[in-house]
Motif scaffolding. Structure first.
Motif, mmCIF file in Angstrom:
data_model
loop_
_atom_site.group_PDB
_atom_site.id
_atom_site.type_symbol
_atom_site.label_atom_id
_atom_site.label_comp_id
_atom_site.label_asym_id
_atom_site.label_seq_id
_atom_site.Cartn_x
_atom_site.Cartn_y
_atom_site.Cartn_z
ATOM 1 N N ARG A 194 2.538 -0.741 -3.163
ATOM 2 C CA ARG A 194 3.769 -1.496 -2.314
ATOM 3 C C ARG A 194 3.611 -1.525 -0.919
ATOM 4 O O ARG A 194 2.696 -0.851 -0.268
ATOM 5 C CB ARG A 194 5.389 -0.853 -2.373
ATOM 6 C CG ARG A 194 6.426 -2.040 -1.702
ATOM 7 C CD ARG A 194 7.430 -1.799 -1.892
ATOM 8 N NE ARG A 194 7.986 -1.576 -3.310
ATOM 9 C CZ ARG A 194 7.991 -2.824 -3.796
ATOM 10 N NH1 ARG A 194 7.823 -3.824 -3.132
ATOM 11 N NH2 ARG A 194 8.470 -2.448 -4.947
ATOM 12 N N ILE A 195 3.261 -3.042 -1.163
ATOM 13 C CA ILE A 195 2.712 -3.576 0.590
ATOM 14 C C ILE A 195 3.157 -4.445 1.478
ATOM 15 O O ILE A 195 3.249 -4.077 2.281
ATOM 16 C CB ILE A 195 1.812 -4.964 -0.220
ATOM 17 C CG1 ILE A 195 0.478 -4.543 -0.990
ATOM 18 C CG2 ILE A 195 1.009 -5.259 0.965
ATOM 19 C CD1 ILE A 195 -0.340 -5.721 -1.652
ATOM 20 N N ASN A 196 4.474 -4.394 0.728
ATOM 21 C CA ASN A 196 6.285 -4.985 1.522
ATOM 22 C C ASN A 196 6.715 -4.905 0.569
ATOM 23 O O ASN A 196 6.982 -4.495 -0.400
ATOM 24 C CB ASN A 196 5.665 -6.439 2.216
ATOM 25 C CG ASN A 196 4.682 -7.383 1.415
ATOM 26 O OD1 ASN A 196 5.854 -8.163 0.431
ATOM 27 N ND2 ASN A 196 4.625 -8.405 1.528
ATOM 28 N N GLY A 197 7.756 -5.139 1.431
ATOM 29 C CA GLY A 197 9.499 -5.656 1.250
ATOM 30 C C GLY A 197 9.349 -6.348 -0.309
ATOM 31 O O GLY A 197 10.359 -6.138 -1.244
ATOM 32 N N ARG B 39 6.190 -7.065 -2.580
ATOM 33 C CA ARG B 39 5.518 -7.243 -2.818
ATOM 34 C C ARG B 39 4.744 -5.791 -3.240
ATOM 35 O O ARG B 39 4.630 -5.170 -2.084
ATOM 36 C CB ARG B 39 4.287 -7.889 -2.336
ATOM 37 C CG ARG B 39 3.155 -8.429 -4.211
ATOM 38 C CD ARG B 39 2.080 -10.216 -2.669
ATOM 39 N NE ARG B 39 0.362 -9.835 -3.612
ATOM 40 C CZ ARG B 39 -0.267 -9.190 -2.713
ATOM 41 N NH1 ARG B 39 -0.402 -9.312 -1.431
ATOM 42 N NH2 ARG B 39 -1.558 -9.175 -3.679
ATOM 43 N N SER B 40 3.618 -5.235 -4.743
ATOM 44 C CA SER B 40 3.149 -4.533 -4.815
ATOM 45 C C SER B 40 1.815 -4.741 -5.443
ATOM 46 O O SER B 40 1.860 -5.733 -6.318
ATOM 47 C CB SER B 40 3.352 -3.633 -5.294
ATOM 48 O OG SER B 40 4.100 -3.754 -6.697
#
Length: 207
Positions: free
Chosen positions: A161-164, A166-167
């Motif tokens: 997971r990159i942020n809330g 997006r992964s």
């Protein structure tokens, strides 16, 4: 290694997450890089010069689950070391007294009367069960991915997971070099820069 043909059997990458209560705070808080970054760095260095098949990579740094082992195998580890989870299974309460010999549970001490707090007959089965269940979890993950072996897991198979919102696959987040590329062409990025400054006769970098 390239110039001499002499290689070690293995290299253990010990991430900055690791350490015990005996580690100096300045080192544990400020020195080193996360295991994932260090492992990818070593994987790229060995793969880039065509030595990954000759030099095995061990991974160490707060690894305590089958999922963490799977992620480590995906980015280049051949095996994982673990200490902290087994310390907990033994009864470690993180009193941060490892280096003083005053461990209240007897896990880290040479004082005979304190050692009596560690009842081997009671703790050994706990450690064995922890290890068995950890490997069982790794097997479940591997089978769920449709693979025969944990060492078949590749960077493209793991997502992060990159942020809330997006992964992405680990292969898209980090750079993974192709076999022998450091020897055959100029490589961009930090690994290529480090390679261009390396020299076999000294640890000092080329200017």
């Amino acid at each position: 290694m390239i110039e001499t043909g002499i290689t070690p059997d293995f290299v253990v990458v010990d991430g900055a997450e690791g350490g015990t209560g005996a580690a100096p705070l300045e080192l544990s808080n400020s020195v080193g890089m996360p295991l994932r970054e260090g492992l990818i760095w070593m994987r790229n260095a060995l793969v880039g010069v065509g030595l990954k098949d000759q030099v095995r990579l061990g991974a160490s740094g707060k690894i305590h689950s089958g999922a963490q082992m799977a992620k480590s195998f995906a980015i280049g580890a051949d095996w994982c070391n673990a200490a902290r989870p087994f310390m907990f299974a033994l009864g470690c309460v993180q009193s941060m007294e490892c280096h003083t010999g005053h461990c209240p549970t007897g896990v880290a001490t040479q004082i005979p009367w304190r050692q009596k707090g560690l009842v081997v007959e009671d703790k050994a089965p706990r450690v064995a069960r922890f290890q068995k269940q950890t490997l069982h979890s790794l097997r479940e993950i591997t089978v769920a991915m449709g693979l025969d072996s944990p060492w078949d897991i590749e960077p493209k198979d793991m997502r992060e997971r990159i942020n809330g919102a997006r992964s992405d696959a680990i292969a898209q987040i980090y750079t993974f070099l192709e076999p022998g590329c450091l020897l055959s062409r100029v490589v961009e990025g930090q690994t290529g820069l480090a390679w261009s400054m390396a020299q076999a006769n000294s640890f000092r970098r080329k200017q």
